[in-house]
Write a protein that holds these residues in place. Sequence first.
Motif, short mmCIF file in Angstrom:
data_model
loop_
_atom_site.label_atom_id
_atom_site.label_comp_id
_atom_site.label_asym_id
_atom_site.label_seq_id
_atom_site.Cartn_x
_atom_site.Cartn_y
_atom_site.Cartn_z
N MET A 58 0.79 -1.15 -0.04
CA MET A 58 0.00 0.10 0.04
C MET A 58 0.83 1.30 0.06
SD MET A 58 -3.12 1.22 -0.02
CE MET A 58 -3.97 2.62 0.43
N THR A 59 1.86 1.19 0.76
CA THR A 59 2.62 2.35 0.65
C THR A 59 3.44 2.72 -0.41
OG1 THR A 59 3.20 1.91 3.19
CG2 THR A 59 4.62 3.31 2.01
N GLU A 60 3.75 1.43 -1.19
CA GLU A 60 4.50 1.56 -2.54
C GLU A 60 3.34 2.37 -3.51
OE1 GLU A 60 4.43 -1.28 -0.99
OE2 GLU A 60 6.42 -1.45 -0.48
N THR A 102 2.30 7.21 -6.80
CA THR A 102 1.22 7.85 -7.26
C THR A 102 1.56 9.50 -6.60
OG1 THR A 102 -0.73 6.45 -6.45
CG2 THR A 102 -1.50 8.72 -6.75
N THR A 132 13.83 6.86 -2.18
CA THR A 132 12.94 5.61 -2.05
C THR A 132 13.65 4.53 -2.44
OG1 THR A 132 11.64 6.21 -3.96
CG2 THR A 132 10.80 7.30 -1.96
N VAL A 165 1.03 4.54 -2.90
CA VAL A 165 0.65 5.84 -2.42
C VAL A 165 1.86 6.76 -2.96
CG1 VAL A 165 0.51 7.49 -0.48
CG2 VAL A 165 -0.82 5.54 -0.51
N LEU A 166 3.19 6.09 -2.55
CA LEU A 166 4.30 6.94 -3.01
C LEU A 166 4.42 6.91 -4.57
CD1 LEU A 166 6.98 7.97 -2.20
CD2 LEU A 166 8.22 5.85 -2.24
#
Length: 118
Positions: free
Chosen positions: A1-3, A8, A46, A5-6
């Motif tokens: 999920m974090t990937e 996007t 990142t 958002v990042l």
Amino acid sequence: MTEFVLATVLGLLFALGTFLVLRRDVVRVVWGVSIISQAANVYLVTMGVMDGGVPVLGHHGEGAGAVTDPLVQALVLTAIVIGFGTTAFALVLTYRVYEEHGTIDLLQLGRGGDADDV
């Protein structure tokens, strides 16, 4: 999920920077290049994650989780400082162009005329 958002957020930053670079106003072009530069810096930070643990401790730091590569952080910090300097320089040059020609519209500047010629 974090990937997700990042990815996007980075996509939106690159899209916003590209949108600003394609404008007629020189100040917006400068800000667009600055936003693209900073988005590239965020991308590099990142991607600089090492999954093998702390490299100095070898296998003794296995429970520490992912660690960010310090070389990438140093290079991005240098890029941020250089980007700030070049953005400030570009904005000062834009102000000088405005004083000289009376406009910062790229189409008017490309024609070589002043703002009164339009």
